[in-house]
Design an enzyme around this catalytic site. Structure first.
Site, PDB file in Angstrom:
ATOM      1  N   PRO A 155      -5.493  -0.295   4.409  1.00 20.94           N
ATOM      2  CA  PRO A 155      -6.737   0.187   3.800  1.00 20.94           C
ATOM      3  C   PRO A 155      -6.555   1.531   3.101  1.00 20.94           C
ATOM      4  CG  PRO A 155      -6.835   0.341   6.193  1.00 20.94           C
ATOM      5  CD  PRO A 155      -5.579  -0.385   5.865  1.00 20.94           C
ATOM      6  N   GLU A 156      -7.082   1.619   1.902  1.00 23.60           N
ATOM      7  CA  GLU A 156      -7.080   2.892   1.175  1.00 23.60           C
ATOM      8  C   GLU A 156      -8.523   3.407   1.096  1.00 23.60           C
ATOM      9  OE1 GLU A 156      -4.779   3.724  -2.155  1.00 23.60           O
ATOM     10  OE2 GLU A 156      -3.166   2.338  -1.693  1.00 23.60           O
TER      11      GLU A 156
END
Ligand SMILES: [Zn+2]
Length: 281
Positions: free
Chosen positions: A2-3
């Site tokens: 996840p960014e």
């Protein structure tokens, strides 16, 4: 992994359902993830009202009425799933490490097969003093993160710009994918030395960083109903990248497939970088 935009959509999904609610029950399945979960964690959550949320870099802060904030990091594989009171309770997910149930019966699970995630409890008044947050640079979507600030941060730095933008002390929350995308859109080579960015290139780069993130957050919001997938998972969504994962394809900036040498992949500091060698300089 996840960014920032994924973390933001996870946070918005949690906020839409949990703000103002009381956590009637919280239970941990284990005492550690990447780090030790502090003793008394589940007890501190139990009976507390959720008063608000904040994102800092790739961390989520869930603020409680008891003056404490829950610090959440999804790590490499962490995700959160939410189920409404009218749904049949899901089968307990494998690798579910935390379950929270609100007074109304909303059920929130934190699932992390690889356990690089993190759960901590910190005083709300001192969130930014936490060791993982205190050295963090500006938020990329804050107005204070402008060409002047970026120029100042990069002056004299003889590392590639790609590495500099991944440095959380220079700017918070940027990861591999969004740095590749922003550099592509700004026409800047990921190999270019950071110290050559201040000035005109910084002025070109800043709006592309912000647009790349903002568009991804908007895509998350529009493709999911209130940021939740049909199976209850929060935040993740399909997104079309311009260069990331497109090795060998013609880029959209070159005048045509025959003019583009093709998007190339290289490895910088162990991470894949995708770029067009023709117009990124
Ligand atoms: Zn090209």
């Amino acid at each position: 992994m996840p960014e920032l935009p994924e973390v933001e959509t996870v946070m918005r999904g949690l906020a839409a359902r949990l703000e103002g609610r009381v956590i009637a029950r919280a239970a941990l399945a284990r005492g550690d993830l990447r780090r030790l979960i502090p003793p008394g964690f589940a007890e501190a959550l139990t009976g507390a009202r959720v008063t608000g949320f904040r994102r800092r870099g790739k961390y989520i802060l869930m603020r409680l009425s008891v003056g404490q904030s829950v610090l959440i990091h999804l790590g490499m594989s962490g995700r959160m799933a939410i189920h409404s009171p009218i749904e049949p309770p899901p089968d307990p997910a494998k690798h579910e490490h935390l379950v929270m149930i609100t007074a109304e019966g909303w059920r929130i699970g934190f699932i992390d097969p690889r356990r690089f995630g993190l759960l901590d409890l910190i005083p709300t008044a001192n969130e930014d003093a936490h060791p993982l947050l205190r050295d963090m640079g500006p938020e990329p979507l804050d107005a204070a993160f402008d060409a002047k600030a970026l120029s100042l941060a990069l002056t004299g730095r003889r590392t590639p710009i790609k590495a500099a933008l991944l440095d959380q002390r220079i700017v918070a929350g940027l990861g591999n994918i969004y740095v590749s995308e922003a550099l592509f859109r700004a026409g800047i080579s990921p190999r270019r030395l950071a110290c050559t960015i201040p000035g005109a290139r910084a002025a070109r780069l800043i709006p592309e960083i912000k647009a790349t993130l903002t568009e991804a957050i908007a895509a998350g919001g529009s493709s999911l109903r209130d940021y939740v997938q049909p199976d209850g998972e929060l935040g993740y969504f399909q997104h079309a990248w311009k260069v990331y994962g497109r090795e060998g394809e013609a880029c959209e900036r070159c005048p045509g497939p025959s003019a583009c040498p093709g998007i190339q992949r290289m490895v910088q500091a162990g991470r894949s970088t995708f770029f067009c060698p023709r117009h990124q300089r």
